[in-house]
Design an enzyme around this catalytic site. Structure first.
Site, PDB file in Angstrom:
ATOM      1  N   HIS A  77      49.467  55.022  55.552  1.00 21.84           N
ATOM      2  CA  HIS A  77      48.651  55.953  54.772  1.00 21.84           C
ATOM      3  C   HIS A  77      49.426  56.516  53.576  1.00 21.84           C
ATOM      4  O   HIS A  77      48.843  56.986  52.605  1.00 21.84           O
ATOM      5  CB  HIS A  77      48.135  57.084  55.669  1.00 21.84           C
ATOM      6  N   ARG A 134      48.393  55.150  50.325  1.00 22.40           N
ATOM      7  CA  ARG A 134      47.187  55.778  49.770  1.00 22.40           C
ATOM      8  C   ARG A 134      47.554  57.050  49.003  1.00 22.40           C
ATOM      9  O   ARG A 134      47.071  57.292  47.901  1.00 22.40           O
ATOM     10  CB  ARG A 134      46.213  56.082  50.907  1.00 22.40           C
ATOM     11  N   ARG A 178      42.409  52.525  52.806  1.00 22.90           N
ATOM     12  CA  ARG A 178      42.828  52.961  54.138  1.00 22.90           C
ATOM     13  C   ARG A 178      43.207  51.730  54.951  1.00 22.90           C
ATOM     14  O   ARG A 178      42.762  50.614  54.672  1.00 22.90           O
ATOM     15  CB  ARG A 178      41.684  53.686  54.847  1.00 22.90           C
ATOM     16  N   LYS A 219      35.498  55.513  55.774  1.00 20.70           N
ATOM     17  CA  LYS A 219      35.399  56.576  56.760  1.00 20.70           C
ATOM     18  C   LYS A 219      33.938  57.015  56.911  1.00 20.70           C
ATOM     19  O   LYS A 219      33.216  57.137  55.929  1.00 20.70           O
ATOM     20  CB  LYS A 219      36.248  57.742  56.264  1.00 20.70           C
ATOM     21  N   HIS A 268      36.531  60.059  48.384  1.00 19.82           N
ATOM     22  CA  HIS A 268      36.544  61.383  49.005  1.00 19.82           C
ATOM     23  C   HIS A 268      35.191  62.040  48.793  1.00 19.82           C
ATOM     24  O   HIS A 268      34.550  61.841  47.756  1.00 19.82           O
ATOM     25  CB  HIS A 268      37.620  62.279  48.380  1.00 19.82           C
ATOM     26  N   TYR A 306      46.481  66.065  45.893  1.00 19.81           N
ATOM     27  CA  TYR A 306      47.447  65.179  45.247  1.00 19.81           C
ATOM     28  C   TYR A 306      47.955  65.740  43.931  1.00 19.81           C
ATOM     29  O   TYR A 306      48.763  65.116  43.264  1.00 19.81           O
ATOM     30  CB  TYR A 306      46.823  63.799  45.008  1.00 19.81           C
TER      31      TYR A 306
END
Length: 194
Positions: free
Chosen positions: A138, A141, A24, A51, A164, A173
């Site tokens: 982003h 990513r 990120r 995050k 994640h 994805y």
């Protein structure tokens, strides 16, 4: 295209490193040399705080390591980890000090690159140019995850490298894989031509 040599070198590093790691924006700007480690198998990892202030680690594949080594040489910094100053930012700010780049500045640098790339391809591919104009950092990513999955990586590998919380987040994805799978199945079981 108006990039100074140090700025162009930094951009090349950013593009390769962001693509190879899927970091990120905030993780890129806060990464320090001291957060890189090698395991007993010789694999390289970058410890990050992502995050939600969650600690994790990201695999550093050969593309990331080669890009980092080249960029360190360009910055007149040692390539040997034992000679690194742990507090040295991975991404230079190009100012007088040895501090890192701010998130806002990195965002602007990458947006400028995408806009420049859009201008270059505009005549031959207007649709691609429009996508590039909408691209953000982003996007790197997303590209990282999509290309990993297209290359045959397991969904759990991609989830873990992106850090994640669930497979549901990572499964977004899969669109390229599903489209390819649908085409292959359709090609194999095409309706008979009368």
């Amino acid at each position: 295209y108006g990039w100074s040599e140090p700025a162009a070198q930094r951009l090349r590093f950013l593009l390769d490193f962001a693509y190879a790691t899927g970091l990120r924006l905030q993780e890129l700007v806060t990464a320090k040399l001291g957060a890189i480690e090698s395991d007993a198998y010789g694999d390289s990892w970058l410890r990050v705080v992502g995050k939600g202030h969650k600690a994790g680690k990201v695999a550093l594949p050969p593309l990331a390591r080669v890009a980092l080594d080249r960029y360190l040489v360009q910055r007149s910094l040692p390539v040997t980890p034992s000679k690194w100053r742990p507090s040295t930012p991975l991404i230079a700010d190009l100012g007088e000090g040895d501090g890192g780049i701010s998130p806002w500045r990195l965002w602007r640098v990458m947006k400028r690159f995408f806009a420049t790339a859009a201008d270059v391809v505009e005549d031959g591919s207007p649709a691609l140019a429009e996508k590039l104009r909408r691209a953000t950092p982003h996007w790197m990513r997303h590209t990282h995850a999509t290309h990993l999955l297209e290359g045959g990586a397991e969904l759990t590998t991609v989830r873990d490298n992106l850090r994640h919380a669930s497979l549901a987040t990572t499964s977004m994805y899969l669109h390229a894989n599903e489209a390819r799978r649908a085409k292959q199945v359709a090609d194999r079981f095409a309706a008979p031509v009368n």
